[in-house]
Write a protein that holds these residues in place. Structure first.
Motif, PDB file in Angstrom:
ATOM      1  N   LYS A  52       0.874  -1.269  -0.034  1.00  0.00           N
ATOM      2  CA  LYS A  52      -0.179   0.046   0.027  1.00  0.00           C
ATOM      3  C   LYS A  52       0.865   1.360   0.011  1.00  0.00           C
ATOM      4  O   LYS A  52       0.628   2.245  -0.867  1.00  0.00           O
TER       5      LYS A  52
ATOM      6  N   VAL B 181       0.948   4.122  -3.239  1.00  0.00           N
ATOM      7  CA  VAL B 181       0.610   5.470  -2.923  1.00  0.00           C
ATOM      8  C   VAL B 181       1.819   6.261  -3.252  1.00  0.00           C
ATOM      9  O   VAL B 181       1.444   7.630  -4.026  1.00  0.00           O
TER      10      VAL B 181
ATOM     11  N   LYS C  59      -7.107   5.001  -6.294  1.00  0.00           N
ATOM     12  CA  LYS C  59      -6.744   4.924  -4.822  1.00  0.00           C
ATOM     13  C   LYS C  59      -7.824   4.104  -4.070  1.00  0.00           C
ATOM     14  O   LYS C  59      -7.806   3.360  -3.487  1.00  0.00           O
ATOM     15  N   ALA C  60      -8.972   4.669  -4.608  1.00  0.00           N
ATOM     16  CA  ALA C  60     -10.144   4.058  -4.107  1.00  0.00           C
ATOM     17  C   ALA C  60     -10.522   2.528  -4.475  1.00  0.00           C
ATOM     18  O   ALA C  60     -10.769   1.744  -3.480  1.00  0.00           O
TER      19      ALA C  60
ATOM     20  N   MET D 284      -7.777   0.442  -2.468  1.00  0.00           N
ATOM     21  CA  MET D 284      -8.202   0.531  -0.894  1.00  0.00           C
ATOM     22  C   MET D 284      -9.454  -0.657  -0.717  1.00  0.00           C
ATOM     23  O   MET D 284      -9.418  -1.364   0.078  1.00  0.00           O
ATOM     24  N   GLU D 285     -10.398  -0.706  -1.771  1.00  0.00           N
ATOM     25  CA  GLU D 285     -11.299  -1.772  -1.583  1.00  0.00           C
ATOM     26  C   GLU D 285     -10.960  -3.053  -1.893  1.00  0.00           C
ATOM     27  O   GLU D 285     -11.519  -3.956  -1.247  1.00  0.00           O
TER      28      GLU D 285
ATOM     29  N   LEU E 127      -7.738  -4.203  -1.234  1.00  0.00           N
ATOM     30  CA  LEU E 127      -7.179  -4.544  -0.001  1.00  0.00           C
ATOM     31  C   LEU E 127      -7.978  -4.957   1.052  1.00  0.00           C
ATOM     32  O   LEU E 127      -7.922  -5.746   1.951  1.00  0.00           O
ATOM     33  N   ALA E 128      -9.281  -4.161   1.231  1.00  0.00           N
ATOM     34  CA  ALA E 128      -9.796  -4.452   2.342  1.00  0.00           C
ATOM     35  C   ALA E 128     -10.712  -5.736   2.365  1.00  0.00           C
ATOM     36  O   ALA E 128     -10.893  -6.566   3.159  1.00  0.00           O
TER      37      ALA E 128
END
Length: 481
Positions: free
Chosen positions: A212, A216, A237-238, A241-242, A244-245
């Protein structure tokens, strides 16, 4: 260091002392200890003293005539160690010579500087029948045992002082050596620490952030250089993040259908190939902005896993895995395998932590993860070349047996159900998806490299012969493995 007993001059060796005594003291003309007048010999010097420096009236003395001879044992005016004259002086003649250093007075026959004038006045040979006592250290004679004892004590004090100086020099040398050793150890520890930190940075173990963090940073750098618009940065980026979640790979680096394209290619083209064996269907994954430079091991595992997920024989083992996991998720899966007791030695190498780092992984970590999923696998080590010029013919033969077993036939292209092979070599890893045998009987590996981009893979799907993503390595190139 040896010292001249006559003038106390320090010399480098005993031989140098003897030469010094012979040249500086014996070859010179003797001089009167009272007035400094030179004489051609000791007999003339004795007559000079008797004539020029007579004993004052009213004092007992030896009287006229020649001076008495030295006592037996004195050696004919030649002491046993270093030759020097021994004179008989009247007690009132005060034969002491001034010492320019101010340390005391020195007798004509005593090679030491003494501060006691009482001792000097007693160092005399009065002749007659008196018993003489010779100093065992400098051959000086005297008539009094007590005076001789005091004189010997002076020798011992000087020797003790010299030994004390040597001891202090030894202690100083030892202290300097200890300081030098300490400084050397400190420098070695500093170099080892720098080398360790360098290796930590090289293999991603320096706590500088993981997937991550690198993603970035690279995206922000692209925006700063004008290669990406800010709105695109925030959208990507969104999405990152999704993914990775949920622990699932976003699929943006995946290329499917490559094995099928290879099968068609070999059936219609490449007349130099006698036979070729291909693995089961495999998806190609390449490195992204988040894992560039260190993620090849994880990407090769994604390729291997993509093939297992398409094989129903592994459904029970992969019951909890439906989609290809992301790199951070794979790191957590390896940590879970370590917690179950798989490869404790390898886990200690990473301090039992992979998630959030850029640590490189290899065949041992892949083995631990697959074994924890109850998938039967093995590691085969070809630790040294088995052919000329650093080639690995035994490795190629083993891979040929792996794909050709249970797949006998006369077909030119054999599409097997065998999973691909994770191939680890120095500094990099790749996935073996097949092997070809050419008409000259040479063997070549077919490799998927995580360093090849999706654009290169698309060329292969379009049957472009210029594609470099699926590499063919003949035995002459096997030294890179």
């Amino acid at each position: 260091m040896p010292v001249c007993d006559i003038c106390c001059e320090a010399l480098p060796s005993e031989a140098a002392v003897r030469r010094h005594v012979q040249r500086a003291h014996l070859e010179r003309q003797p001089r009167c200890p009272l007035c400094g007048a030179a004489a051609p010999g000791y007999d003339e010097l004795r007559r000079h003293v008797e004539e020029r420096h007579p004993e004052p009236a009213g004092r007992p003395g030896p009287g006229p005539g020649p001076a008495p001879a030295p006592a037996a044992g004195a050696g004919d005016l030649q002491p046993s160690r270093y030759p020097q004259p021994v004179w008989t002086w009247p007690r009132s003649a005060s034969p002491a010579l001034a010492d320019p250093s101010g340390r005391g007075t020195r007798l004509g026959g005593c090679p030491r500087f003494c501060s006691s004038s009482a001792v000097h006045n007693s160092f005399s040979n009065t002749g007659g029948g008196e018993q003489l006592f010779e100093c065992p250290m400098c051959c000086l004679t005297c008539t009094n045992v007590q005076v001789l004892q005091e004189h010997v004590d002076l020798h011992l004090e000087e020797q003790s002082f010299s030994e004390g100086g040597n001891l202090r020099d030894l202690e100083l040398a030892q202290q300097l050596q200890l300081e030098e050793d300490k400084q050397q150890r400190s420098e070695e520890e500093r170099q080892e620490k720098e080398e360790f930190n360098k290796l930590q940075r090289q293999y991603g173990l320096d706590n500088s952030g993981g997937y991550k963090h690198q993603w970035v940073k690279n995206m922000e750098r692209a925006v700063d250089r004008g290669r990406m618009q800010p709105f695109e940065y925030h959208k990507r980026k969104a999405d990152m993040m999704e993914s990775l979640a949920f622990g699932i790979d976003d699929g943006k680096t995946k290329t499917s259908g490559v094995i099928e394209a290879l099968c068609k290619y070999y059936q219609s083209e490449n007349k130099d190939v006698r036979r070729v064996w291909l693995s089961a269907s495999v998806d190609h994954f390449h490195s992204s902005l988040g894992d560039k430079g260190w993620g090849c091991g994880y990407r090769n595992f994604q390729m291997l896993l993509s093939s297992l997920l398409q094989n129903s024989s592994y459904d029970d083992c992969l019951r909890g895995i439906v989609l290809t996991p992301s790199i951070p998720k794979i790191q957590s899966m390896i940590e879970d395998a370590w917690k179950e007791g798989f490869d404790p030695h390898g886990a200690s190498h990473f301090n039992n932590r992979l998630h959030g780092t850029r640590a490189w992984i290899g065949a041992c970590e892949i083995y631990s993860l697959l074994t924890s999923l109850r998938i039967k696998c093995q590691i085969v080590d070809f630790h040294k070349p088995t052919g000329p010029m650093g080639t690995h013919p035994r490795l190629l033969e083993w891979i040929l047996r792996y794909y050709s077993a249970d797949n006998e036939g006369s077909a030119k292209v054999v599409c097997t159900s065998r999973p691909p092979i994770y191939l680890q070599h120095q500094g990099h890893s790749r996935t073996v998806v097949g092997i070809e045998e050419r008409k000259n009987r040479t063997l070549c590996l077919l490799l998927f490299d995580p360093g090849c981009s999706s654009q290169e893979m698309q060329k292969l799907l379009k049957q472009s012969v210029e594609c470099k993503c699926c590499q063919f390595l003949p035995p002459t190139l096997q030294q890179v493995l």
